[in-house]
Design an enzyme around this catalytic site. Structure first.
Site, mmCIF file in Angstrom:
data_model
loop_
_atom_site.group_PDB
_atom_site.id
_atom_site.type_symbol
_atom_site.label_atom_id
_atom_site.label_comp_id
_atom_site.label_asym_id
_atom_site.label_seq_id
_atom_site.Cartn_x
_atom_site.Cartn_y
_atom_site.Cartn_z
ATOM 1 N N GLY A 56 -33.672 -17.707 4.094
ATOM 2 C CA GLY A 56 -33.140 -19.049 4.292
ATOM 3 C C GLY A 56 -32.792 -19.811 3.028
ATOM 4 O O GLY A 56 -32.089 -20.814 3.098
ATOM 5 N N ASP A 63 -45.680 -12.242 8.084
ATOM 6 C CA ASP A 63 -44.306 -11.775 7.917
ATOM 7 C C ASP A 63 -44.277 -10.236 7.794
ATOM 8 O O ASP A 63 -45.302 -9.581 7.975
ATOM 9 C CB ASP A 63 -43.757 -12.469 6.652
ATOM 10 C CG ASP A 63 -42.248 -12.552 6.619
ATOM 11 O OD1 ASP A 63 -41.601 -12.282 7.638
ATOM 12 O OD2 ASP A 63 -41.702 -12.896 5.552
ATOM 13 N N HIS A 64 -43.116 -9.705 7.432
ATOM 14 C CA HIS A 64 -42.883 -8.258 7.329
ATOM 15 C C HIS A 64 -44.122 -7.385 7.144
ATOM 16 O O HIS A 64 -44.773 -7.409 6.100
ATOM 17 C CB HIS A 64 -41.979 -7.963 6.124
ATOM 18 C CG HIS A 64 -40.627 -8.543 6.240
ATOM 19 N ND1 HIS A 64 -39.571 -7.852 6.798
ATOM 20 C CD2 HIS A 64 -40.143 -9.754 5.879
ATOM 21 C CE1 HIS A 64 -38.496 -8.628 6.763
ATOM 22 N NE2 HIS A 64 -38.810 -9.779 6.216
ATOM 23 N N GLY A 90 -34.147 -13.461 -0.880
ATOM 24 C CA GLY A 90 -34.083 -13.757 -2.313
ATOM 25 C C GLY A 90 -32.958 -14.709 -2.657
ATOM 26 O O GLY A 90 -32.513 -15.499 -1.820
ATOM 27 N N ASP A 122 -41.636 -4.749 11.139
ATOM 28 C CA ASP A 122 -40.282 -4.517 10.645
ATOM 29 C C ASP A 122 -40.008 -3.018 10.607
ATOM 30 O O ASP A 122 -40.411 -2.326 9.685
ATOM 31 C CB ASP A 122 -40.125 -5.142 9.256
ATOM 32 C CG ASP A 122 -38.746 -4.909 8.666
ATOM 33 O OD1 ASP A 122 -37.907 -4.248 9.318
ATOM 34 O OD2 ASP A 122 -38.505 -5.379 7.541
ATOM 35 N N THR A 145 -38.136 -18.112 -1.081
ATOM 36 C CA THR A 145 -37.708 -18.085 -2.482
ATOM 37 C C THR A 145 -37.620 -19.481 -3.116
ATOM 38 O O THR A 145 -38.168 -19.722 -4.195
ATOM 39 C CB THR A 145 -36.330 -17.394 -2.585
ATOM 40 O OG1 THR A 145 -36.454 -16.086 -2.017
ATOM 41 C CG2 THR A 145 -35.866 -17.277 -4.029
ATOM 42 N N GLU A 202 -37.270 -6.621 14.223
ATOM 43 C CA GLU A 202 -36.015 -6.784 13.467
ATOM 44 C C GLU A 202 -35.105 -5.594 13.724
ATOM 45 O O GLU A 202 -35.524 -4.453 13.654
ATOM 46 C CB GLU A 202 -36.295 -6.888 11.954
ATOM 47 C CG GLU A 202 -35.009 -6.905 11.105
ATOM 48 C CD GLU A 202 -35.264 -7.190 9.614
ATOM 49 O OE1 GLU A 202 -36.158 -8.013 9.312
ATOM 50 O OE2 GLU A 202 -34.573 -6.594 8.770
HETATM 51 ZN ZN LIG Z 1 -37.690 -11.334 5.829
#
Ligand SMILES: [Zn+2]
Length: 284
Positions: free
Chosen positions: A210, A84-85, A181, A106, A233, A136
């Protein structure tokens, strides 16, 4: 079986659905996702958040990649591995060298041209080894700051078209009323904007943040081009709850090595959740 995310995204696109990419901090979470995927016969992705290596030390890059590929060997359903990021070219190159064939760069904190320049550089490098890249534009902010309501940072369709054309990304994370979050209020996704972005691009679109978006909105978004959906989260919160309960239940257990049962206990608590999310949201 281990499958490149490029192929899983293709399957999701063809089925007009989304694959869930679960943020997994360690072996327990990764194994839970793989077992839930097999139980529901649903492709899934296990996703590393690089900060969990650099800051929280829950795992390492190389052993995480090896771990997921090893777990995937035991099942017949496609399991993807994604990072991810990440925010710099250098750290992405390291992630790729550690065995990841799917990464996210990102550059959303930069202006469009700088974001394009950084993302394109990563894509050029990634292509040498067939690595799949997610970018992104617009900016997905923090739910705790109600960033999901800040339309200034939403993704614009014309910018998305230019970004995809000039960078060559495989997938694109969009900002359409989502945020990372825990949301303060129930979010409302901008479906019209999503339709415009979908019409202007031909890559798989990705929805971050999500946890807490109502299922009816998620399913509607999946029918309008969202092919990957990140869940962190809520999943991590359930991990905490399970550890808390384990601790309470074993408070008076005299066994000096009782901690050894933590993994199977947590997994038995997390797997029904992961299965329910897959059955409800993923329609391959
Ligand atoms: Zn993200």
């Amino acid at each position: 079986m281990y499958e490149k995310t490029e192929n899983i995204l293709k399957m999701a696109k063809e089925s007009n659905t989304a694959v869930i990419s679960f943020v997994c901090i360690d072996y327990i979470m990764a194994r839970t996702v793989v077992c839930a995927a097999q139980a529901t016969n649903t492709p899934a992705m296990v996703m590393l958040y690089p900060e969990h290596v650099a800051v929280n030390h829950t795992t390492g890059f190389e052993n995480y990649a090896t771990m997921v590929k090893e777990l995937a060997k035991d099942v017949t359903v496609p399991i993807g591995l994604h990072a991810d990021h990440d925010f710099s070219y250098e750290s992405i190159v390291n992630t790729i060298n550690c065995g990841f064939e799917s990464v996210m760069i990102d550059g959303s904190m930069y202006d469009l041209d700088a974001n394009i320049a950084l993302t394109r550089k990563v894509v050029m490098k990634a292509r040498e080894s067939g690595v799949c890249v997610e970018g992104e534009i617009g900016h997905v902010g923090a739910a705790s700051a109600a960033d999901n309501n800040k339309a200034d940072s939403y993704t614009k369709a014309d910018a998305a078209e230019k970004f995809c054309r000039e960078t060559g990304v495989n997938s694109l994370a969009v900002s359409i009323g989502n945020a990372h979050g825990e949301y303060i209020e129930t979010p409302l996704l901008d479906m019209k904007r999503l339709e415009e972005i979908h019409a202007a691009t031909n890559v798989s679109l990705v929805l971050h943040g999500g946890s807490g978006i109502p299922d009816n909105q998620l399913l509607a978004a999946f029918s309008k081009g969202i092919n990957k959906f990140n869940l962190g989260t809520e999943f991590i919160g359930k991990y905490f709850d399970a550890v808390s309960d384990f601790s309470i239940e074993n408070k008076n257990n005299p066994d000096p090595v009782k901690i050894i049962n933590l993994a199977t206990y947590v997994e038995s608590r997390l797997q029904p959740y992961a299965e329910e999310r897959m059955r409800t949201l993923c329609h391959f």
